[in-house]
Design an enzyme around this catalytic site. Structure first.
Site, short mmCIF file in Angstrom:
data_model
loop_
_atom_site.label_atom_id
_atom_site.label_comp_id
_atom_site.label_asym_id
_atom_site.label_seq_id
_atom_site.Cartn_x
_atom_site.Cartn_y
_atom_site.Cartn_z
N LYS A 1 -8.90 -5.92 11.65
CA LYS A 1 -7.78 -5.33 12.40
C LYS A 1 -7.55 -6.04 13.74
O LYS A 1 -6.42 -6.18 14.19
CB LYS A 1 -8.01 -3.83 12.59
CG LYS A 1 -8.08 -3.03 11.28
CD LYS A 1 -6.76 -3.07 10.50
CE LYS A 1 -6.76 -2.12 9.31
NZ LYS A 1 -5.51 -2.14 8.55
N ASP B 1 -1.92 -7.88 -6.27
CA ASP B 1 -3.08 -7.80 -5.39
C ASP B 1 -2.77 -8.72 -4.21
O ASP B 1 -2.45 -9.90 -4.41
CB ASP B 1 -4.34 -8.28 -6.14
CG ASP B 1 -5.61 -8.03 -5.33
OD1 ASP B 1 -5.59 -8.23 -4.09
OD2 ASP B 1 -6.62 -7.64 -5.94
N TYR C 1 -14.32 -4.10 9.30
CA TYR C 1 -12.98 -3.49 9.36
C TYR C 1 -12.32 -3.82 10.71
O TYR C 1 -11.17 -4.25 10.77
CB TYR C 1 -13.13 -1.99 9.16
CG TYR C 1 -11.84 -1.20 9.17
CD1 TYR C 1 -10.95 -1.28 8.11
CD2 TYR C 1 -11.51 -0.36 10.24
CE1 TYR C 1 -9.77 -0.54 8.10
CE2 TYR C 1 -10.34 0.38 10.25
CZ TYR C 1 -9.48 0.29 9.18
OH TYR C 1 -8.32 1.02 9.18
N SER D 1 -2.44 -1.67 11.85
CA SER D 1 -3.79 -1.90 12.36
C SER D 1 -4.51 -0.57 12.32
O SER D 1 -4.41 0.19 11.34
CB SER D 1 -3.69 -2.51 13.76
OG SER D 1 -4.97 -2.72 14.29
N SER E 1 0.05 5.27 -1.75
CA SER E 1 -0.94 6.28 -1.33
C SER E 1 -0.89 6.47 0.19
O SER E 1 -0.47 5.57 0.92
CB SER E 1 -2.33 5.79 -1.76
OG SER E 1 -3.35 6.56 -1.19
N GLY F 1 0.84 -1.20 0.00
CA GLY F 1 0.00 0.00 0.00
C GLY F 1 0.87 1.25 0.00
O GLY F 1 0.48 2.29 0.52
#
Ligand SMILES: NC(=O)C1=CN([C@@H]2O[C@H](COP(=O)(O)OP(=O)(O)OC[C@H]3O[C@@H](n4cnc5c(N)ncnc54)[C@H](OP(=O)(O)O)[C@@H]3O)[C@@H](O)[C@H]2O)C=CC1
Ligand SMILES: CCCCCCCCCCCCCCCC(=O)[C@@H](N)CO
Length: 322
Positions: free
Chosen positions: A187, A92, A183, A169, A44, A41
């Site tokens: 986490k 991915d 979500y 997290s 961004s 990731g």
């Protein structure tokens, strides 16, 4: 000094000394200069800020994400601000084969930061199974894939200095809040992974970190905010946001000092003490604070819950009236 004062002082010293003796894993330092930092990731938001900061500190950086165009833009912007060239790789995280190929092509990793993530705030009732599976598949299962792919090389590394695996997290990995069931589950799952993994890899001098940022100004957050259910906004309204750069700095400092829990602001410190549970603690001073203050922090937590449930009651009462 009275007898009572002396007794208290002796007890404090005894506690500090015993904590210093029993804390495991031992404190450690993880250097990043001239080492290979692999950030998922990284095209961004927080991941991009992490890549820029690590490059500025002299690390060799690889960033992974899906969209090649965003990766190339990230590479160019890091080049402009730091003069350093980072490597980019597209995959991915849900595709284990692609992740394995990407990790193998990147070469020996010293610091793996599983930062990729996706977030959509909806009530469980309103979510499709596909949406739930996506969030858990990317955030949690994707991190398993990265660890499995990177661990082989990390264990066989020639550079025997300590290395690190870190998971991004969220404060929502410490507390569940309205609208964030999937979500939060992803986490919270990372915490189970991190605690167990630390025991499995400690003998190889591999150190695990978990980062718990609050709302952080990123493209991802901007998008998420447009979808928040009203109650989610009401409950989270009081908690402040940080910049991606601030979170990146806290993260890298935490990784370098081998912290298992990395919190980013004062609320984060309270949350980490309040949810310390059975997670490792390498700092005897933080362990001391946890032992002494956990009772009163539980009280603070109950006060927060009281305000949240009151907001929920009020919101439903208002809806009934209209
Ligand atoms: N922003 C916030 O308020 C907070 C964020 N966090 C956590 O921090 C992390 C980063 O968040 P943030 O910077 O806001 O996110 P952004 O949405 O700004 O960036 C997400 C990054 O992850 C990549 N990514 C997403 N899905 C995949 C996938 N399936 N495979 C590979 N890469 C993927 C994206 O690239 P691409 O789409 O090209 O694949 C992008 O590089 C996340 O784990 C998030 O949960 C934690 C607390 C607060
Ligand atoms: C001991 C008591 C202390 C209590 C403090 C409680 C504060 C909780 C605030 C939760 C804020 C949620 C941030 C979400 C970040 C995130 O991951 C999202 N931006 C993703 O969408």
């Amino acid at each position: 000094m009275s007898g009572a004062d002396l007794l208290i002082l002796t007890l404090i010293i005894l506690l500090l000394v015993s904590l210093k003796l029993i804390l495991r894993p031992h404190p450690t330092r993880i250097p990043i200069k001239s080492r290979h930092v692999f950030i998922t990731g990284g095209s961004s938001g927080i991941g991009l800020a992490l890549a820029r900061e690590a490059a500025a500190e002299g690390a060799r950086v690889t960033i992974l994400a899906r969209d090649m165009k965003k990766l190339e833009q990230a590479k160019a912007s890091i080049q402009v601000s730091t003069g350093t060239e980072v490597d980019i790789v597209s995959a991915d995280v849900r595709d284990f084969h692609a992740v394995k190929t990407a990790v193998e092509s990147a070469g020996e990793i010293d610091v793996l930061i599983c930062n990729h993530g996706t977030f959509l705030p909806y009530e469980v009732e309103k979510m499709e199974m596909k949406g739930i599976e996506d969030i858990i598949g990317v955030n949690l299962v994707g991190s398993f894939g990265l660890v499995k792919a990177a661990l082989v090389g990390m264990k066989k590394r020639k550079d025997r200095r300590p290395v690190s695996i870190a998971f991004m997290s969220s404060q929502l990995g410490q507390v569940g809040i309205y609208g964030y069931a999937a979500y939060s589950a992803s986490k919270f799952g990372l915490r189970g992974l991190a605690e167990a993994l630390q025991q499995e890899v400690i003998a190889d001098d591999i150190h695990v970190s978990l980062i718990f940022p609050p709302d952080t100004d990123t493209p991802g957050l901007a998008e998420e905010k447009t979808r928040r259910p009203q109650l989610t906004s009401i409950i989270t309204a009081s908690s402040g946001a940080m910049t991606a750069d601030e979170v990146a700095k806290k993260t890298l400092n935490g990784i370098k000092s081998g912290s298992f829990f990395i919190h980013c602001n004062f609320e984060g410190v309270l949350l980490s003490i309040g949810t310390a549970g059975m997670s490792p603690q390498r700092s005897y001073l933080m362990a001391f604070v946890e032992v002494i203050f956990s009772g009163v922090i539980r009280f603070v937590a109950l006060c927060f819950l009281w305000t949240w449930y009151r907001s929920i009651e009020k919101w439903h009462a208002k809806r009934k009236r209209t």
